[in-house]
Design a protein around this motif. Sequence first.
Motif, mmCIF file in Angstrom:
data_model
loop_
_atom_site.group_PDB
_atom_site.id
_atom_site.type_symbol
_atom_site.label_atom_id
_atom_site.label_comp_id
_atom_site.label_asym_id
_atom_site.label_seq_id
_atom_site.Cartn_x
_atom_site.Cartn_y
_atom_site.Cartn_z
ATOM 1 N N SER A 99 -5.094 4.900 4.432
ATOM 2 C CA SER A 99 -5.895 4.702 3.230
ATOM 3 C C SER A 99 -5.072 4.848 1.957
ATOM 4 N N GLY A 100 -4.044 5.717 1.990
ATOM 5 C CA GLY A 100 -3.196 5.904 0.819
ATOM 6 C C GLY A 100 -2.447 4.633 0.461
ATOM 7 N N CYS A 101 -1.904 3.966 1.466
ATOM 8 C CA CYS A 101 -1.179 2.719 1.237
ATOM 9 C C CYS A 101 -2.111 1.648 0.698
ATOM 10 N N ILE A 102 -3.289 1.540 1.291
ATOM 11 C CA ILE A 102 -4.251 0.523 0.866
ATOM 12 C C ILE A 102 -4.670 0.753 -0.580
ATOM 13 N N SER A 103 -4.931 1.998 -0.912
ATOM 14 C CA SER A 103 -5.337 2.327 -2.280
ATOM 15 C C SER A 103 -4.226 2.003 -3.270
ATOM 16 N N MET A 137 -1.828 -0.153 -2.892
ATOM 17 C CA MET A 137 -1.582 -1.588 -2.925
ATOM 18 C C MET A 137 -2.575 -2.319 -3.818
ATOM 19 N N TRP A 138 -3.868 -1.965 -3.662
ATOM 20 C CA TRP A 138 -4.909 -2.701 -4.369
ATOM 21 C C TRP A 138 -5.371 -1.992 -5.662
ATOM 22 N N THR A 139 -5.933 -0.806 -5.513
ATOM 23 C CA THR A 139 -6.442 -0.095 -6.679
ATOM 24 C C THR A 139 -5.312 0.337 -7.616
ATOM 25 N N GLY A 140 -4.218 0.779 -7.013
ATOM 26 C CA GLY A 140 -3.089 1.242 -7.817
ATOM 27 C C GLY A 140 -2.280 0.125 -8.440
ATOM 28 N N GLY A 141 -2.508 -1.092 -8.017
ATOM 29 C CA GLY A 141 -1.837 -2.232 -8.638
ATOM 30 C C GLY A 141 -0.440 -2.532 -8.149
ATOM 31 N N ARG A 142 -0.032 -1.937 -7.030
ATOM 32 C CA ARG A 142 1.339 -2.177 -6.567
ATOM 33 C C ARG A 142 1.570 -3.645 -6.215
ATOM 34 N N LEU A 143 0.619 -4.271 -5.549
ATOM 35 C CA LEU A 143 0.787 -5.673 -5.167
ATOM 36 C C LEU A 143 0.986 -6.556 -6.398
ATOM 37 N N TRP A 144 0.178 -6.357 -7.419
ATOM 38 C CA TRP A 144 0.279 -7.165 -8.623
ATOM 39 C C TRP A 144 1.605 -6.939 -9.332
ATOM 40 N N SER A 145 2.063 -5.700 -9.344
ATOM 41 C CA SER A 145 3.341 -5.378 -9.977
ATOM 42 C C SER A 145 4.498 -6.037 -9.229
ATOM 43 N N VAL A 146 4.476 -5.934 -7.895
ATOM 44 C CA VAL A 146 5.532 -6.550 -7.083
ATOM 45 C C VAL A 146 5.489 -8.068 -7.238
ATOM 46 N N PHE A 147 4.292 -8.615 -7.233
ATOM 47 C CA PHE A 147 4.138 -10.059 -7.374
ATOM 48 C C PHE A 147 4.767 -10.556 -8.679
ATOM 49 N N GLN A 148 4.489 -9.874 -9.758
ATOM 50 C CA GLN A 148 5.032 -10.300 -11.053
ATOM 51 C C GLN A 148 6.549 -10.225 -11.075
ATOM 52 N N ARG A 149 7.111 -9.148 -10.495
ATOM 53 C CA ARG A 149 8.567 -9.017 -10.474
ATOM 54 C C ARG A 149 9.222 -10.106 -9.620
ATOM 55 N N ARG A 150 8.640 -10.372 -8.464
ATOM 56 C CA ARG A 150 9.207 -11.390 -7.571
ATOM 57 C C ARG A 150 9.169 -12.766 -8.225
ATOM 58 N N VAL A 151 8.049 -13.099 -8.843
ATOM 59 C CA VAL A 151 7.903 -14.399 -9.486
ATOM 60 C C VAL A 151 8.896 -14.544 -10.628
ATOM 61 N N ALA A 152 9.066 -13.492 -11.403
ATOM 62 C CA ALA A 152 9.985 -13.532 -12.535
ATOM 63 C C ALA A 152 11.413 -13.789 -12.060
ATOM 64 N N GLU A 153 11.832 -13.100 -10.989
ATOM 65 C CA GLU A 153 13.169 -13.294 -10.447
ATOM 66 C C GLU A 153 13.308 -14.676 -9.809
ATOM 67 N N PHE A 154 12.262 -15.087 -9.152
ATOM 68 C CA PHE A 154 12.274 -16.410 -8.495
ATOM 69 C C PHE A 154 12.435 -17.526 -9.523
ATOM 70 N N ALA A 155 11.788 -17.363 -10.654
ATOM 71 C CA ALA A 155 11.821 -18.397 -11.702
ATOM 72 C C ALA A 155 13.189 -18.537 -12.323
ATOM 73 N N THR A 156 13.985 -17.468 -12.256
ATOM 74 C CA THR A 156 15.313 -17.526 -12.863
ATOM 75 C C THR A 156 16.357 -17.981 -11.866
#
Length: 233
Positions: free
Chosen positions: A208-212, A214-233
């Motif tokens: 439950s800690g990981c799930i929280s 990932m979703w509520t804590g915003g880790r997925l969104w943060s990782v997504f933004q970083r990956r996209v930014a690096e990918f774009a460059t």
Amino acid sequence: MARLARAWPWLVSLGAASCPELGKEELFACQTDVELGSPSPSLPNAPSAFCTDHAKCVEIGLATGNCCPAMNGQYLSCCDATSRRLTPQRMDKKGVTIDDTTLQWCSSRIPETWPNLKAAPMGSLRIFQTWNSQWPSKGRHTSWKGLVDFVKANRLKVLVGTPVTCVEGEDEITWSWTKEFLQMVGPEHVMGLAVGNELELLYTHADSGCISEMWTGGRLWSVFQRRVAEFAT
């Protein structure tokens, strides 16, 4: 394939020369020709017969080749029943997913054309991850070379996946491998980047800690933004 699997038991009992052999390759090569009709016990229980010899075979669409009756009255068209062949549409817009086993062990042996379709080359590939931290690291570049050579030789586009898991340290390692692979294959062969895979199933194997986080804590969104930014460059 489910319908094909039901046909298998009575193929064993028939053993007719005009029907597909019991070998795996012969059976799979004919799978687009398989078509089962409705039970018809009144038909002769012969091991095989020409379709034109039995009106019922023609009724269910087996107008060419051989018609192989099952013991329960169902019928199978054989390999030369060309009327059952599938007609490919816009195959240049279709692609396949490369499973982890193929990526790790036989990336240089991917078929160049679609099974059972002549002159229908692959258009694109999807890979879930470029490498896994649990796999032997020494085989990584060899496998990549096989895949990259295949992609470039066939002018394919690749949808490259990079995982997001509960182990952040491993995610960073796999992301570094993903960037290395992207450079190796070249931007002209990259369709896009998929960040994460089957995260909707995370609850089935994560705490439950990981799930929280990932979703509520915003880790997925943060990782997504970083990956996209690096990918774009």
